[in-house]
Scaffold this active site. Sequence first.
Site, short mmCIF file in Angstrom:
data_model
loop_
_atom_site.label_atom_id
_atom_site.label_comp_id
_atom_site.label_asym_id
_atom_site.label_seq_id
_atom_site.Cartn_x
_atom_site.Cartn_y
_atom_site.Cartn_z
N ARG A 83 0.63 47.02 -24.89
CA ARG A 83 1.07 46.69 -25.80
C ARG A 83 2.46 47.44 -26.98
NH1 ARG A 83 -3.25 46.32 -31.06
NH2 ARG A 83 -4.22 45.80 -28.84
N ASN A 87 -7.90 44.71 -26.39
CA ASN A 87 -8.45 43.79 -26.76
C ASN A 87 -10.23 43.58 -25.68
OD1 ASN A 87 -7.45 43.79 -29.65
ND2 ASN A 87 -5.72 42.69 -28.27
N ASP A 101 -6.44 39.79 -17.91
CA ASP A 101 -6.09 39.15 -17.91
C ASP A 101 -4.87 38.93 -16.83
OD1 ASP A 101 -6.26 39.12 -20.76
OD2 ASP A 101 -4.83 40.57 -21.08
N SER A 124 -5.06 45.97 -21.80
CA SER A 124 -5.78 45.59 -22.63
C SER A 124 -6.70 46.14 -23.51
CB SER A 124 -6.09 44.24 -22.87
OG SER A 124 -6.62 43.35 -23.98
N ASP A 142 -8.12 42.76 -12.38
CA ASP A 142 -7.66 43.16 -13.80
C ASP A 142 -8.01 42.07 -14.96
OD1 ASP A 142 -5.51 43.37 -15.61
OD2 ASP A 142 -4.64 41.49 -14.53
P1 B16 Z 1 -3.10 43.95 -25.78
P2 B16 Z 1 -4.69 43.38 -18.33
C1 B16 Z 1 -2.59 43.39 -20.07
O1 B16 Z 1 -3.95 42.61 -19.63
C2 B16 Z 1 -1.65 42.41 -20.56
O2 B16 Z 1 -1.77 41.73 -19.00
C3 B16 Z 1 -0.11 42.44 -21.45
O3 B16 Z 1 -0.13 40.81 -21.45
C4 B16 Z 1 -0.72 42.78 -22.30
O4 B16 Z 1 0.99 42.80 -23.13
C5 B16 Z 1 -1.35 44.07 -22.30
O5 B16 Z 1 -2.66 43.93 -21.66
C6 B16 Z 1 -2.16 44.58 -23.66
O6 B16 Z 1 -2.76 44.19 -24.01
O7 B16 Z 1 -1.73 43.59 -26.35
O8 B16 Z 1 -4.23 42.62 -25.73
O9 B16 Z 1 -3.91 45.82 -26.17
O10 B16 Z 1 -2.95 42.42 -17.58
O11 B16 Z 1 -4.44 44.92 -17.69
O12 B16 Z 1 -5.66 42.77 -18.56
MG MG Z 2 -3.00 40.93 -15.84
#
Ligand code: B16
Ligand code: MG
Length: 216
Positions: A49, A118, A11, A116, A9
Amino acid sequence: MSLKACIYDLDGVITDTAKYHYQSWKWVAEQMEYHLTEKQNQKLKGVGRKESLEKIMKWSGTRISEADKQMYLLKKNAMYLESIDTMTPSEVFDGFKEFNDLAKAAGLKVAIGSSSRNAIRIIDKLDLVLEFHAIVDGGMTENSKPEPDIFLLAADKLQCDPSECLVIEDSQAGLTAAKKAGMKSILFGDDKGLKGAHLQIDDWLKADLEKFKTLF
Ligand code: B16
Ligand code: MG
């Protein structure tokens, strides 16, 4: 059966972006005259998101039009990107690069599996783009975590069977996704309330590849 691949993962496992997500979700909640607590923010970890916005609306009892939802999603992301763009390689968690290098030297495949959209921008900011055999982000699959799609696509790109993959996750959504994908998982961090992991490590300095292999 043996361990063939690590799927990380992003984040919360490679770097701490939760604090940046929290700042921008808190702003969105304030527009709904609601205070989003840090504890609630924990529940948004690993959640996509759109699904995160829906949770905040549910908690705050807010109903808004589809157009307003889109507006909040855009504004939240714009605020989040402002923070992300200040990130530097110093924000990679200690010991991650060393573990990843060891895994690759041992012949394992390595990938990112992040909800994410991003993810690639963050990985680029951390100067890690060339460190993985595959990167799967939230824009590449129909369903986000807790569904297994992201991890299954990562296994597919690595040409590994799901049963040979080890997921490293910090969120309940991610642990559930790993289980649904038929993969073993390690919980990263000190959260004692999450379920489904085969092992837990507090940080990368405690990661022991030989111990991980014994799970297979
Ligand atoms: P974005 P992961 C997740 O990343 C985050 O933990 C989560 O808090 C966030 O809402 C989600 O990505 C979407 O992110 O807004 O940047 O598309 O932990 O799966 O790496
Ligand atoms: Mg995470």
